[in-house]
Design an enzyme around this catalytic site. Structure first.
Site, PDB file in Angstrom:
ATOM      1  N   LYS A   1      11.209  48.623  12.411  1.00 48.21           N
ATOM      2  CA  LYS A   1       9.892  48.693  13.064  1.00 48.21           C
ATOM      3  C   LYS A   1       9.344  50.109  13.011  1.00 48.21           C
ATOM      4  CE  LYS A   1      10.765  44.796  16.135  1.00 48.21           C
ATOM      5  NZ  LYS A   1      11.356  44.338  17.396  1.00 48.21           N
TER       6      LYS A   1
ATOM      7  N   GLN B   1      12.811  45.992  23.144  1.00 44.57           N
ATOM      8  CA  GLN B   1      13.623  45.110  22.302  1.00 44.57           C
ATOM      9  C   GLN B   1      14.510  44.215  23.173  1.00 44.57           C
ATOM     10  OE1 GLN B   1      13.301  44.904  18.967  1.00 44.57           O
ATOM     11  NE2 GLN B   1      14.890  43.350  18.772  1.00 44.57           N
TER      12      GLN B   1
ATOM     13  N   ASP C   1       4.122  42.478  22.018  1.00 44.99           N
ATOM     14  CA  ASP C   1       4.963  41.294  21.808  1.00 44.99           C
ATOM     15  C   ASP C   1       4.271  40.023  22.304  1.00 44.99           C
ATOM     16  OD1 ASP C   1       7.485  41.490  20.569  1.00 44.99           O
ATOM     17  OD2 ASP C   1       8.344  42.529  22.294  1.00 44.99           O
TER      18      ASP C   1
HETATM   19  N1  GUN Z   1      14.418  40.362  19.818  1.00 45.29           N
HETATM   20  C1  GUN Z   1      14.377  39.422  18.835  1.00 45.29           C
HETATM   21  N2  GUN Z   1      13.099  39.171  18.478  1.00 45.29           N
HETATM   22  C2  GUN Z   1      12.325  39.959  19.249  1.00 45.29           C
HETATM   23  C3  GUN Z   1      10.923  40.170  19.331  1.00 45.29           C
HETATM   24  O1  GUN Z   1      10.113  39.538  18.642  1.00 45.29           O
HETATM   25  N3  GUN Z   1      10.514  41.092  20.240  1.00 45.29           N
HETATM   26  C4  GUN Z   1      11.377  41.773  21.029  1.00 45.29           C
HETATM   27  N4  GUN Z   1      10.865  42.631  21.902  1.00 45.29           N
HETATM   28  N5  GUN Z   1      12.684  41.608  20.972  1.00 45.29           N
HETATM   29  C5  GUN Z   1      13.147  40.712  20.087  1.00 45.29           C
END
Ligand code: GUN
Length: 291
Positions: free
Chosen positions: A53, A97, A120
């Site tokens: 990311k 996350q 998100d």
């Molecule tokens: N963990 C697995 N997928 C995601 C996601 O799309 N966003 C976040 N914040 N954590 C994750």
């Protein structure tokens, strides 16, 4: 019949190029979008995602702020950081996350994020906004699936869609997005009776159950569009939720794993960060990046 391959990797690359152009235009006006990613603990898979990311954020010209915290910090310490990021005008998007360590209340943490910075789309206000057709931040994976479906099929109205899986991250928001596009939507899950027969009715089949090769070829309606959200690590490598080789003989179009939905998720995170930045500066939403 052999299905058309839906190339999410190429689509995501095009999306990132468009985003980079928009970022350049914002920078000319003195605005640089900023994304803060918070990682608590050392889960190896999460570390890989967070690194990816950060790298892609910088590649499109945005500022990336990474906050790596030890697994044993208190929830209050995490909430203090989130408050600071909420108040920081250089931060347009905040992503915590998941999963969080078990001593933390995930919902309380997510709902502490400013909903307008919640890239998100997990904040309860964004869930409500999506359900009621107001300016939501939309979860990245379902947003990516929607973009691929629209690109493949054009107008989705009147299509029969079955979403396999009812998670807050994929299944439920996916169903909301398809409903907004006037598809007729069924959400199926582990208690659904006669799953094969239900799936056979679907013009659009979205699989998000997290079980390798779960969807069989004879569940697929001939000519249907199949979107495979699954990423399952097996002895044969990464595979999706759909028995790809066999299903591709029946479907009209299908996403591969890897190279289908996966690359769309981070591209849509960048799209959401751009949208959040535009909104924070009183500018219109960038074209085509929101539902
Ligand atoms: N963990 C697995 N997928 C995601 C996601 O799309 N966003 C976040 N914040 N954590 C994750």
């Amino acid at each position: 019949m052999t299905a058309t391959l839906i190339d999410g990797k190429a689509f995501a690359a095009g999306l990132r190029e468009r985003i980079a152009d928009e970022v350049k235009a914002l920078k000319d006006r003195g605005i640089t979008p900023g994304l803060a990613v918070v990682l608590v603990g050392e889960d190896p898979a999460s570390q890989v995602y967070v690194r990816s990311k950060g790298k892609q954020t910088v590649q499109v010209g945005m500022n990336s702020y990474e906050h790596k915290l030890s697994a044993d910090i208190s929830q209050d310490e995490l909430l203090t950081l989130i408050e600071r990021l909420n108040a920081d005008p250089a931060v347009n998007g905040i992503l915590v996350q998941l999963p969080l360590p078990s001593h933390m209340d995930e919902a309380a943490v997510i709902n502490a994020i400013d909903p307008d910075k919640d890239v998100d789309g997990f904040h309860i206000q964004n869930v409500g906004r999506l359900a009621t057709g107001q300016n939501a931040m939309v979860p990245c994976t379902p947003l990516g699936c929607l973009m691929l479906l629209r690109d493949q099929l054009g107008d989705l109205s009147g299509k029969s869609a079955v979403v396999l899986g009812r998670s807050n991250i994929v299944g439920k928001p996916m169903a909301q997005l398809l409903l907004r596009d006037s598809a007729t939507v069924t959400i199926a899950h582990s208690r659904t009776v006669d799953l094969p027969q239900l799936c056979q009715q679907a013009d659009i089949l979205v699989a998000a159950v997290g079980r390798a090769n779960f969807v069989k070829a004879d569940w697929v309606k001939p000519g249907a569009t199949v979107i495979d959200v699954g990423i399952n690590r097996t002895d044969d490598g990464l595979v999706g939720d759909v028995d790809f080789a066999a299903a591709a003989q029946v479907a009209g179009a299908i996403t591969p794993v890897p190279g289908g939905v996966g690359p769309m998720t981070i591209a849509c995170l960048l799209a959401n960060t751009l949208t959040a930045t535009a909104r924070a500066n009183g500018l219109p939403d960038p074209e085509g990046l929101t539902p």
